[in-house]
Design a protein around this motif. Structure first.
Motif, PDB file in Angstrom:
ATOM      1  N   ALA A  88       0.841  -1.211   0.000  1.00  0.00           N
ATOM      2  CA  ALA A  88       0.000   0.000   0.000  1.00  0.00           C
ATOM      3  C   ALA A  88       0.873   1.256   0.000  1.00  0.00           C
ATOM      4  O   ALA A  88       0.366   2.366   0.159  1.00  0.00           O
ATOM      5  CB  ALA A  88      -0.932   0.013   1.206  1.00  0.00           C
ATOM      6  N   SER A  91      -0.268   4.220  -2.172  1.00  0.00           N
ATOM      7  CA  SER A  91      -1.508   4.854  -1.708  1.00  0.00           C
ATOM      8  C   SER A  91      -1.255   5.718  -0.484  1.00  0.00           C
ATOM      9  O   SER A  91      -1.861   6.777  -0.324  1.00  0.00           O
ATOM     10  CB  SER A  91      -2.534   3.790  -1.320  1.00  0.00           C
ATOM     11  N   HIS A 286      -7.757  -3.880  -4.480  1.00  0.00           N
ATOM     12  CA  HIS A 286      -6.527  -4.636  -4.296  1.00  0.00           C
ATOM     13  C   HIS A 286      -6.703  -6.118  -4.659  1.00  0.00           C
ATOM     14  O   HIS A 286      -7.026  -6.948  -3.819  1.00  0.00           O
ATOM     15  CB  HIS A 286      -6.074  -4.489  -2.841  1.00  0.00           C
ATOM     16  N   GLY A 342      -0.489   1.661  -5.904  1.00  0.00           N
ATOM     17  CA  GLY A 342      -1.465   2.604  -5.347  1.00  0.00           C
ATOM     18  C   GLY A 342      -1.607   3.853  -6.196  1.00  0.00           C
ATOM     19  O   GLY A 342      -2.714   4.388  -6.362  1.00  0.00           O
ATOM     20  N   GLN A 345      -3.484   3.045  -9.460  1.00  0.00           N
ATOM     21  CA  GLN A 345      -4.941   2.995  -9.228  1.00  0.00           C
ATOM     22  C   GLN A 345      -5.537   4.401  -9.344  1.00  0.00           C
ATOM     23  O   GLN A 345      -6.581   4.593  -9.971  1.00  0.00           O
ATOM     24  CB  GLN A 345      -5.242   2.466  -7.824  1.00  0.00           C
ATOM     25  N   SER A 372      -6.634   0.168  -1.387  1.00  0.00           N
ATOM     26  CA  SER A 372      -5.314  -0.444  -1.399  1.00  0.00           C
ATOM     27  C   SER A 372      -5.044  -1.110  -0.058  1.00  0.00           C
ATOM     28  O   SER A 372      -5.454  -0.616   0.983  1.00  0.00           O
ATOM     29  CB  SER A 372      -4.305   0.670  -1.657  1.00  0.00           C
TER      30      SER A 372
END
Ligand SMILES: [Zn+2]
Lengths: 389, 137
Positions: A88, A91, A286, A342, A345, A372
């Motif tokens: 993560a 993110s 995720h 992240g 995305q 995430s």
């Protein structure tokens, strides 16, 4: 706290990129984001870089100033922060950048993510990926990240009747979306039997239930909403950015079929954005493992708990379905360079909300969500972006 | 990758010693220095407690792509085990056919070699679990 916008995005292709080093990757992504935002670069006053394990993959730590240096910005002397939160990391870097601008401490910030994974052997890869689990009480005894997700999948199947075919439907759908994404690693469709007959990695998960370790980088530029219109006529507002944590070890969780960290982050994010799950037009979640996507759509409120597998198999989460999930191809087809994921995305959501997602465009999308997870759920981040402003 | 030295010297791995909160009675394994329920109230009140080593499989997976140090053991079963004493832990299930590993199966702790470091030849020991003998009624 003031409103914050994303004004520029850029990413490399994801894949096995022999010819590009970690520094080549993040520099390319950063330069593309700066160009997309119509900036010179010298107006950036802060940098956040997510990378999970550059030290183990390529032997380089102290990544953040390196990245600023390679981008030709060393003479600006801006603060550069490396962020690590397992897979993560990207993110969390995005959220740190958001907070820096929202608080007024910074004006124009770049948030990036990068991982150069394919230079190590396959057993080293298993070890490094599992460093975001509990090393002393999970990995020491032989648990790999895949086996921990395998246990979640097994428990979900046992309790809710989720099937191998439903897990496979997630991979099939994400490959179908990846075909339409020029930056995706896998741009070919697959069939359910390809997933079911592939080699087992950690029962009940096969190779095709797992996102591929990849090289890649991604970057985005943030500034205040007020200032954003100077750079773009389509600013994308960050309607919510929430992070939550849970126990590091899977065995200490309240329940292994629900990620409480995701449920909590989602609840707070919907409250911050002033919307409900029904208002979200598309989401990147995720899917490091197919079971991860099934649990994510349940925990985010897109499907009832235990019905995520049915939602995936029935087409509800397909590009033309009720709630399109992982329109980019997700980690499964786009590729999963841990720290870059992240940010990638966020880029997919931005492109969708700006109406520039090409063949995978979701019509009239106003709200997009990115979720995430670090490790098996010890970190969770939920970001909600709003377009059409 | 080498296992950090301090890992080798965690005695709880050999004798399944957990912690019990003197304030609320919660049992934790691995042992904690602070109870997550009582936090400050638990400081100085955490006691060692020897666990039974008996429990039940919550979920499991068969590892076929192993981490370094485990390559020669594949395929092997990893499981989450809820101990009768309260806590849940992660361990291998050994001494049985992989098909016999099932959610809900009763298991008990045994002490075994966990992994071997190929370069140095150092061997690490700790707990694994085996299926419990059926009870004669
Ligand atoms: Zn207590």
């Amino acid at each position: 706290m003031r409103d914050v916008a994303v004004i520029g995005v850029g990413m490399t292709k994801f894949g096995e990129l022999w010819e590009q080093s970690l520094r080549d990757l993040i520099t390319e992504a950063g330069m593309k984001a700066i160009a997309d935002a119509n900036l010179s670069g010298s107006d950036i006053d802060g940098a956040y870089v997510g990378t999970m394990s550059a030290g183990k993959f390529v032997g380089q730590e102290h990544i953040a100033p390196l990245v600023v240096d390679m981008a030709g910005l060393s003479n600006t002397h801006i603060p550069a922060v490396r962020v690590e939160a397992g897979d993560a990391s990207g993110s969390v870097a995005f959220r740190e950048a958001y907070l820096a601008v929202a608080s007024g401490a910074h004006e124009l910030v770049i948030a990036g993510g990068v991982e150069k994974m394919t230079d190590v052997s396959s057993s080293q890869m298993v070890n490094i990926q599992s460093t975001s689990c509990d090393q002393e009480w999970e990995a020491f005894f032989g648990a790999s990240m895949s086996s921990l997700y395998g246990m979640m999948a097994r428990a979900h199947m046992h309790r809710y009747g989720t099937t191998r075919e439903q897990l496979a439907a997630v991979a099939v759908k994400n490959h179908a979306n990846g075909v339409l994404n020029p930056n995706a690693r896998f741009k070919f469709p697959i069939k359910p039997e390809d997933v079911l007959k592939a080699g087992m990695v950690a029962d009940p998960l096969t190779t095709y239930d797992c996102a591929p370790a990849s090289d890649g980088a991604a970057a985005v530029i943030l500034c205040s909403m007020e200032r954003a219109r100077k750079f773009t006529d389509k600013p994308i507002r960050i309607a919510a950015s929430v992070q939550a944590s849970d126990t590091i070890a899977l065995h200490d969780r309240r329940d292994i079929c629900t990620m409480d960290s995701v449920v909590l982050a989602a609840k707070k994010a919907y409250a911050q954005a002033g919307i409900t799950a029904e208002k979200v037009n598309l989401a990147e979640v995720h899917d490091a493992y197919t079971i991860g996507e099934i649990m994510a759509i349940e925990d985010l409120g897109f499907a009832e708990k235990g019905k995520g597998g049915i939602a995936a198999a029935s087409g509800e989460t397909a590009l033309t379905g009720r709630i399109p999930i992982n329109t980019s191809g997700g980690m499964k087809a786009r590729g999963h360079p841990l720290g870059a994921t992240g940010i990638a995305q966020i880029i997919e959501i931005v492109d969708q909300l700006k109406g520039r997602a090409g063949g995978r465009q979701v019509k009239d999308a106003k709200f997009g969500l990115a979720q995430s997870v670090g490790g098996t759920g010890a970190t969770a981040v939920v970001n909600i972006l709003e377009g059409g402003l | 990758m080498t296992v950090p030295r301090f890992w080798r010297e965690i005695p709880q791995r050999y004798n399944l010693i957990g912690s019990k909160c003197g304030s609320c009675g919660t049992v934790d394994f691995p042992p904690r220095t602070i109870c997550p329920h009582c936090r400050r109230k638990s400081i100085g009140k955490m006691e060692d407690i020897k666990l039974s080593g008996k429990g039940e499989i919550v979920s499991y997976s068969i590892v076929r792509e192993a981490p370094e140090g485990f390559e020669i053991q594949v395929p092997y079963a990893m499981a989450l085990i809820k101990l009768d004493d309260g806590p849940t832990l992660t361990a291998q299930i050994v001494d049985c056919e992989l098909e016999e590993v099932k959610i809900g199966a009763r298991v008990e702790a045994v002490f075994r070699r966990i992994q071997e470091e190929s370069k140095s030849g150092v061997i690490y020991y700790g707990y694994k679990f085996q299926l419990a003998m059926p009870q004669v009624k």
